[in-house]
Motif scaffolding. Structure first.
Motif, PDB file in Angstrom:
ATOM      1  N   GLY A 126       0.469 -22.409 -31.631  1.00 45.04           N
ATOM      2  CA  GLY A 126      -0.088 -23.202 -32.698  1.00 45.04           C
ATOM      3  C   GLY A 126       0.748 -24.390 -33.117  1.00 45.04           C
ATOM      4  N   THR A 127       1.999 -24.481 -32.637  1.00 48.76           N
ATOM      5  CA  THR A 127       2.861 -25.499 -33.216  1.00 48.76           C
ATOM      6  C   THR A 127       3.650 -26.318 -32.214  1.00 48.76           C
ATOM      7  OG1 THR A 127       4.541 -23.799 -33.500  1.00 48.76           O
ATOM      8  CG2 THR A 127       3.149 -24.278 -35.393  1.00 48.76           C
ATOM      9  N   ASN A 128       3.385 -26.198 -30.926  1.00 48.17           N
ATOM     10  CA  ASN A 128       4.148 -26.973 -29.951  1.00 48.17           C
ATOM     11  C   ASN A 128       3.519 -28.347 -29.789  1.00 48.17           C
ATOM     12  OD1 ASN A 128       1.895 -25.852 -28.871  1.00 48.17           O
ATOM     13  ND2 ASN A 128       2.880 -24.987 -27.068  1.00 48.17           N
ATOM     14  N   ASN A 129       3.799 -29.246 -30.747  1.00 48.37           N
ATOM     15  CA  ASN A 129       3.117 -30.528 -30.802  1.00 48.37           C
ATOM     16  C   ASN A 129       3.584 -31.512 -29.751  1.00 48.37           C
ATOM     17  OD1 ASN A 129       1.532 -29.788 -32.954  1.00 48.37           O
ATOM     18  ND2 ASN A 129       3.062 -30.388 -34.462  1.00 48.37           N
ATOM     19  N   ASN A 130       4.795 -31.369 -29.226  1.00 43.48           N
ATOM     20  CA  ASN A 130       5.312 -32.347 -28.279  1.00 43.48           C
ATOM     21  C   ASN A 130       5.911 -31.676 -27.051  1.00 43.48           C
ATOM     22  OD1 ASN A 130       4.984 -34.999 -29.740  1.00 43.48           O
ATOM     23  ND2 ASN A 130       6.068 -33.813 -31.283  1.00 43.48           N
ATOM     24  N   GLU A 131       5.230 -30.700 -26.546  1.00 40.97           N
ATOM     25  CA  GLU A 131       5.684 -29.985 -25.375  1.00 40.97           C
ATOM     26  C   GLU A 131       5.345 -30.793 -24.133  1.00 40.97           C
ATOM     27  OE1 GLU A 131       4.039 -25.965 -23.604  1.00 40.97           O
ATOM     28  OE2 GLU A 131       4.905 -25.700 -25.580  1.00 40.97           O
TER      29      GLU A 131
ATOM     30  N   LEU B 158      -3.627 -22.319 -28.434  1.00 43.59           N
ATOM     31  CA  LEU B 158      -3.424 -21.182 -27.535  1.00 43.59           C
ATOM     32  C   LEU B 158      -3.999 -21.473 -26.151  1.00 43.59           C
ATOM     33  CD1 LEU B 158      -2.508 -18.245 -27.143  1.00 43.59           C
ATOM     34  CD2 LEU B 158      -4.747 -17.523 -27.985  1.00 43.59           C
ATOM     35  N   ILE B 159      -5.189 -22.046 -26.132  1.00 43.30           N
ATOM     36  CA  ILE B 159      -5.827 -22.371 -24.858  1.00 43.30           C
ATOM     37  C   ILE B 159      -5.097 -23.523 -24.170  1.00 43.30           C
ATOM     38  CG2 ILE B 159      -7.965 -23.223 -23.801  1.00 43.30           C
ATOM     39  CD1 ILE B 159      -9.448 -21.726 -26.085  1.00 43.30           C
ATOM     40  N   GLN B 160      -4.722 -24.546 -24.923  1.00 43.39           N
ATOM     41  CA  GLN B 160      -3.975 -25.656 -24.351  1.00 43.39           C
ATOM     42  C   GLN B 160      -2.666 -25.168 -23.728  1.00 43.39           C
ATOM     43  OE1 GLN B 160      -4.481 -28.853 -23.952  1.00 43.39           O
ATOM     44  NE2 GLN B 160      -6.044 -29.544 -25.369  1.00 43.39           N
ATOM     45  N   LYS B 161      -1.952 -24.318 -24.435  1.00 45.28           N
ATOM     46  CA  LYS B 161      -0.676 -23.798 -23.943  1.00 45.28           C
ATOM     47  C   LYS B 161      -0.876 -23.011 -22.656  1.00 45.28           C
ATOM     48  CE  LYS B 161       3.394 -21.171 -25.461  1.00 45.28           C
ATOM     49  NZ  LYS B 161       3.422 -20.115 -24.421  1.00 45.28           N
ATOM     50  N   THR B 162      -1.962 -22.236 -22.591  1.00 41.45           N
ATOM     51  CA  THR B 162      -2.242 -21.458 -21.389  1.00 41.45           C
ATOM     52  C   THR B 162      -2.433 -22.371 -20.187  1.00 41.45           C
ATOM     53  OG1 THR B 162      -3.266 -19.711 -22.711  1.00 41.45           O
ATOM     54  CG2 THR B 162      -3.794 -19.763 -20.368  1.00 41.45           C
ATOM     55  N   TYR B 163      -3.165 -23.453 -20.364  1.00 40.06           N
ATOM     56  CA  TYR B 163      -3.372 -24.387 -19.254  1.00 40.06           C
ATOM     57  C   TYR B 163      -2.088 -25.112 -18.871  1.00 40.06           C
ATOM     58  CZ  TYR B 163      -8.372 -23.974 -18.514  1.00 40.06           C
ATOM     59  OH  TYR B 163      -9.615 -23.506 -18.151  1.00 40.06           O
ATOM     60  N   ARG B 164      -1.251 -25.450 -19.844  1.00 41.44           N
ATOM     61  CA  ARG B 164      -0.007 -26.145 -19.525  1.00 41.44           C
ATOM     62  C   ARG B 164       0.930 -25.269 -18.715  1.00 41.44           C
ATOM     63  NH1 ARG B 164      -0.554 -27.696 -24.790  1.00 41.44           N
ATOM     64  NH2 ARG B 164       1.155 -26.416 -25.542  1.00 41.44           N
ATOM     65  N   GLU B 165       0.795 -23.953 -18.873  1.00 39.67           N
ATOM     66  CA  GLU B 165       1.681 -23.039 -18.159  1.00 39.67           C
ATOM     67  C   GLU B 165       1.131 -22.610 -16.804  1.00 39.67           C
ATOM     68  OE1 GLU B 165       2.271 -19.896 -20.936  1.00 39.67           O
ATOM     69  OE2 GLU B 165       3.794 -21.003 -22.098  1.00 39.67           O
ATOM     70  N   ARG B 166      -0.062 -23.067 -16.464  1.00 36.99           N
ATOM     71  CA  ARG B 166      -0.643 -22.708 -15.172  1.00 36.99           C
ATOM     72  C   ARG B 166       0.122 -23.390 -14.046  1.00 36.99           C
ATOM     73  NH1 ARG B 166      -7.096 -21.940 -15.681  1.00 36.99           N
ATOM     74  NH2 ARG B 166      -6.842 -21.705 -13.462  1.00 36.99           N
ATOM     75  N   THR B 167       0.136 -22.763 -12.894  1.00 34.41           N
ATOM     76  CA  THR B 167       0.848 -23.315 -11.739  1.00 34.41           C
ATOM     77  C   THR B 167      -0.099 -23.799 -10.651  1.00 34.41           C
ATOM     78  OG1 THR B 167       1.025 -21.100 -10.759  1.00 34.41           O
ATOM     79  CG2 THR B 167       2.851 -21.851 -12.164  1.00 34.41           C
ATOM     80  N   ASP B 168      -1.417 -23.710 -10.860  1.00 33.52           N
ATOM     81  CA  ASP B 168      -2.364 -24.111  -9.824  1.00 33.52           C
ATOM     82  C   ASP B 168      -2.830 -25.552  -9.988  1.00 33.52           C
ATOM     83  OD1 ASP B 168      -3.937 -23.900 -12.061  1.00 33.52           O
ATOM     84  OD2 ASP B 168      -5.280 -22.356 -11.273  1.00 33.52           O
ATOM     85  N   GLY B 169      -2.256 -26.276 -10.957  1.00 36.85           N
ATOM     86  CA  GLY B 169      -2.589 -27.682 -11.130  1.00 36.85           C
ATOM     87  C   GLY B 169      -3.834 -27.931 -11.962  1.00 36.85           C
ATOM     88  N   ARG B 170      -4.535 -26.874 -12.359  1.00 35.92           N
ATOM     89  CA  ARG B 170      -5.749 -27.056 -13.143  1.00 35.92           C
ATOM     90  C   ARG B 170      -5.395 -27.440 -14.577  1.00 35.92           C
ATOM     91  NH1 ARG B 170     -11.049 -25.471 -12.380  1.00 35.92           N
ATOM     92  NH2 ARG B 170     -12.296 -25.185 -14.258  1.00 35.92           N
ATOM     93  N   GLU B 171      -6.066 -28.469 -15.098  1.00 41.97           N
ATOM     94  CA  GLU B 171      -5.792 -28.943 -16.446  1.00 41.97           C
ATOM     95  C   GLU B 171      -6.984 -28.690 -17.354  1.00 41.97           C
ATOM     96  OE1 GLU B 171      -4.576 -32.985 -16.333  1.00 41.97           O
ATOM     97  OE2 GLU B 171      -2.716 -32.568 -15.242  1.00 41.97           O
ATOM     98  N   PHE B 172      -6.682 -28.586 -18.623  1.00 42.96           N
ATOM     99  CA  PHE B 172      -7.720 -28.336 -19.622  1.00 42.96           C
ATOM    100  C   PHE B 172      -8.564 -29.587 -19.843  1.00 42.96           C
ATOM    101  CE2 PHE B 172      -9.119 -28.723 -24.037  1.00 42.96           C
ATOM    102  CZ  PHE B 172      -9.802 -27.526 -24.211  1.00 42.96           C
ATOM    103  N   THR B 173      -9.883 -29.420 -19.850  1.00 44.34           N
ATOM    104  CA  THR B 173     -10.783 -30.479 -20.276  1.00 44.34           C
ATOM    105  C   THR B 173     -11.843 -29.844 -21.158  1.00 44.34           C
ATOM    106  OG1 THR B 173     -12.541 -30.347 -18.605  1.00 44.34           O
ATOM    107  CG2 THR B 173     -10.525 -31.500 -17.980  1.00 44.34           C
ATOM    108  N   LEU B 174     -12.579 -30.674 -21.879  1.00 47.14           N
ATOM    109  CA  LEU B 174     -13.612 -30.156 -22.776  1.00 47.14           C
ATOM    110  C   LEU B 174     -14.874 -29.768 -22.026  1.00 47.14           C
ATOM    111  CD1 LEU B 174     -13.259 -32.619 -25.781  1.00 47.14           C
ATOM    112  CD2 LEU B 174     -12.440 -30.272 -25.617  1.00 47.14           C
ATOM    113  N   LYS B 175     -14.924 -29.974 -20.721  1.00 50.04           N
ATOM    114  CA  LYS B 175     -16.138 -29.706 -19.966  1.00 50.04           C
ATOM    115  C   LYS B 175     -15.996 -28.523 -19.007  1.00 50.04           C
ATOM    116  CE  LYS B 175     -18.564 -32.991 -21.762  1.00 50.04           C
ATOM    117  NZ  LYS B 175     -19.700 -32.678 -22.637  1.00 50.04           N
ATOM    118  N   HIS B 176     -14.990 -27.686 -19.217  1.00 50.88           N
ATOM    119  CA  HIS B 176     -14.830 -26.545 -18.325  1.00 50.88           C
ATOM    120  C   HIS B 176     -16.004 -25.569 -18.451  1.00 50.88           C
ATOM    121  CE1 HIS B 176     -11.153 -27.421 -16.483  1.00 50.88           C
ATOM    122  NE2 HIS B 176     -10.351 -27.132 -17.472  1.00 50.88           N
ATOM    123  N   THR B 177     -16.579 -25.199 -17.326  1.00 49.88           N
ATOM    124  CA  THR B 177     -17.573 -24.129 -17.310  1.00 49.88           C
ATOM    125  C   THR B 177     -17.080 -22.959 -16.477  1.00 49.88           C
ATOM    126  OG1 THR B 177     -18.676 -25.189 -15.414  1.00 49.88           O
ATOM    127  CG2 THR B 177     -19.516 -25.690 -17.613  1.00 49.88           C
TER     128      THR B 177
END
Length: 285
Positions: A17-22, A248-267
């Motif tokens: 909830g608080t990692n604003n500049n990671e 929480l969701i943003q942090k999960t994507y930043r820690e992924r190792t498969d190169g997939r990034e978070f977007t608002l259009k994920h299905t």
């Protein structure tokens, strides 16, 4: 989004909830919630799942059926006092785990009630109610006489469900409509709508902001204990859970190792957060 917001710099040990500049590699992440003055959500990282004492469901943070906090230390979750009573009318097919409107009941329990669409109250004085919905003829709060309403009603569901509810032969159809100025949504789930279609809790938040800057609230009790004038962040905590789940969701994507990034259009590949009960997860698969 809104003018003159105060930027906040939270220092924690990596809570979502608080990692604003990671940063990840050469990419620096700045939280869009830095513009709000939202209380620290660190306590949510320490809360384990527990059984709701009323319905025995295994939940984290709060029970989205009984609408009560579960296993949260006393005083850990912000509790807001609102300038107006608020009724949420929720479509029965809107999943509890997806509804952001339920956050309002948890964060302002004395001023918010939640009803199913089929079980909504038989309002006697419909002309004293405002329906927050962006329909033709809806007015901004500054255009409405503050002495003409006593309560705000909010529809909760998908945009298709909300449109159906607003046009149904029910008290909703006869309520005065109020709308808010356009804002960009931060909603993380896929929707086939433009980015100015807000999540319900976002719409509630921006309406509450308008009550302090554009109109004198009709509720004397609130006036006596609050100073009217420029917005001073008193309702920012209405986004408390919303911010936490987003981060929480943003942090999960930043820690992924498969190169997939978070977007608002994920299905596909959507990251579910742990407050969704198992029975609701099965419904989504």
């Amino acid at each position: 989004m809104a003018e003159e917001q105060q930027h906040i710099a939270n220092s924690d040990n990596g809570s979502p909830g608080t990692n604003n500049n990671e940063s990840k590699g050469n990419k620096k992440y700045t939280s869009p919630f830095a513009q709000f003055n939202i209380s620290s959500t660190d306590v949510l990282d320490t809360i384990e799942k527990a059984r709701c004492p009323d319905c025995n469901r295994n939940v984290r943070y709060f029970c989205n059926r009984c609408l009560k906090l579960v296993n949260c230390p006393e005083g850990a979750v912000p509790q807001l006092k609102l300038p107006i009573k608020l009724d949420v009318i929720k479509h029965e097919q809107e999943r509890d785990g997806k509804s952001t409107a339920l956050h309002a009941k948890i964060l302002a329990p004395d001023d918010v009630e939640v009803y199913g669409w089929k079980d909504m109250p038989k309002y006697e004085n419909v002309d004293r109610l405002l329906l927050l919905f962006p329909s033709p003829g809806a007015k901004q709060l500054s255009e409405i006489d503050p002495e003409s309403f006593d309560k705000l009603v909010v529809i909760d569901g998908t945009w298709e469900q909300a449109n159906k509810m607003s046009k149904s032969d029910s008290p909703l159809l006869r309520m005065k409509r109020v709308t808010i100025a356009p804002h960009e949504t931060l909603f993380w789930r896929h929707q086939r709508k433009a980015s100015d279609h807000l999540a319900t809790i976002e719409a509630i938040y921006f309406f509450l902001r308008d009550t302090t800057t554009k109109v004198i609230t009709p509720h004397k009790e609130w006036i006596d204990s609050h100073q009217l004038g420029p917005y001073t962040h008193q309702f920012d905590d209405m986004l408390w859970f919303y911010k936490y789940f987003y981060e929480l969701i943003q942090k999960t994507y930043r820690e992924r190792t498969d190169g997939r990034e978070f977007t608002l259009k994920h299905t596909k590949g959507y990251i579910r957060y742990d407050d969704e009960p198992e029975d609701e997860r099965k419904q989504q698969q």
